[in-house]
Write an enzyme that holds these catalytic residues in place. Sequence first.
Site, PDB file in Angstrom:
ATOM      1  N   SER A  55       0.867  -1.217   0.102  1.00 27.61           N
ATOM      2  CA  SER A  55       0.078  -0.022   0.180  1.00 27.61           C
ATOM      3  C   SER A  55       0.908   1.222  -0.006  1.00 27.61           C
ATOM      4  CB  SER A  55      -0.963   0.052   1.271  1.00 27.61           C
ATOM      5  OG  SER A  55      -1.996  -0.999   0.941  1.00 27.61           O
TER       6      SER A  55
ATOM      7  N   TYR B 261     -10.732   2.070   5.682  1.00 26.85           N
ATOM      8  CA  TYR B 261      -9.614   1.644   4.608  1.00 26.85           C
ATOM      9  C   TYR B 261     -10.188   0.848   3.552  1.00 26.85           C
ATOM     10  CZ  TYR B 261      -4.960   1.068   2.991  1.00 26.85           C
ATOM     11  OH  TYR B 261      -3.618   1.066   2.408  1.00 26.85           O
TER      12      TYR B 261
ATOM     13  N   ASN C 240      -9.109  -0.394  -0.370  1.00 26.77           N
ATOM     14  CA  ASN C 240      -8.238  -0.477  -1.498  1.00 26.77           C
ATOM     15  C   ASN C 240      -8.989  -0.274  -2.646  1.00 26.77           C
ATOM     16  OD1 ASN C 240      -5.722  -1.426  -0.735  1.00 26.77           O
ATOM     17  ND2 ASN C 240      -6.654  -3.228   0.055  1.00 26.77           N
TER      18      ASN C 240
ATOM     19  N   SER D  13       4.756 -12.196   6.713  1.00 26.73           N
ATOM     20  CA  SER D  13       3.491 -11.854   6.994  1.00 26.73           C
ATOM     21  C   SER D  13       2.296 -12.771   7.550  1.00 26.73           C
ATOM     22  CB  SER D  13       2.840 -11.242   5.635  1.00 26.73           C
ATOM     23  OG  SER D  13       2.195 -12.417   4.835  1.00 26.73           O
TER      24      SER D  13
END
Length: 370
Positions: free
Chosen positions: A52, A151, A153, A317
């Site tokens: 991001s 948020y 995307n 991650s």
Amino acid sequence: MSRALAALHASGVPAAFAEVRDGRRTWSGASGVADLSTARPARPDMRHRVGSITKSFVAATVLQLVAEGKVGLDDPVGRWLPELVPGEVGQRVTVRMLLNHTSGIGNYTEAILDSYAEVTSVGQTRFTPEELVQIGLSLPRTGAPGDHYSYSNTGYIIIGLLIEKVTGNAASAEVTRRVIRPLRLDDTYFPGADRTIRGRHAGAHFALFGVRDFATYDMSWAWTAGELISTPSDLDTFYRALLGGRLLPPAQLAQMRTTVPMDPARPDDGGYGLGLFWLPTPCGAAWGHDGGVIGQITVSLHAPDGGRQMSLATNLSHYNLGVIPEVHPIDAALADAVMAGVCPNATAQRAAAGTTMRLPLPGAIAIPLR
């Protein structure tokens, strides 16, 4: 900073690498192994999927178009993309709302990355931007347009299509022409249909899948919301130019730094502007962005004038999927490393960095597997 990277590696991350700048002084370093299957050592100049953080590059491009009078921040998105975003949503959601995540449009990654099986399948699938937008628009709204931060995307995929509509060029080409090439960011690029990371790069490890390396991955699912590949050095160069006023006129940079609270109940915990956020630190607000993709996380934070800088990358991650109620050891070590880079003289306060810095970071939680 070397000790902080070593501690981050010791906390469970295969590799951590970073660059720190203080005025004209630059330090770079790495700790650990780039990928678990070969145990090759990590290097600070490795290329990395920065997720991001792409949004800062894309937002800077849009704000250049605003400065040129080609589009307005308060233009309804339906004026530019009436067939893609029709009806009330197109009429009420503005370019500004897409950029600062107050559009109320759902986050498409919550639909395409909500199971372990999709970790593999999404990386083998080609998505068009229009498909991603339709997925996001089909989700429940998160609020009324402009009401509060949530948020998404999806907003930045719409922004990518807006750039193409306004300029007549591919969004990736326009960002490259306006931002990447003028700053000579030689290790920064949009991979497009290429699933590999060209040149020396870190691996990408999804914690529950062990040594499997997800560095070769189709990133069409992220596009202008998170497709970019870069290095810590290139990120420091970009944010110094951005915050120092080299990319945008003062009026547009001020708009970029006009923020909404990321948590309305705790406004002092940070704010999101136009592709840029601030977080509190022991030495004042730090500006930048973070990014999370499958197997790689990046944090890039900077003093308000871009003088003191820190860009840090890790190759692991989804190590904390909600099973540990307190701060995960990796998160605590990550916060400590960030503070060591951003606030090197705040040693006494650095132990409390896990409560000082917002965790998890906004871009990391955009990949919503639980």
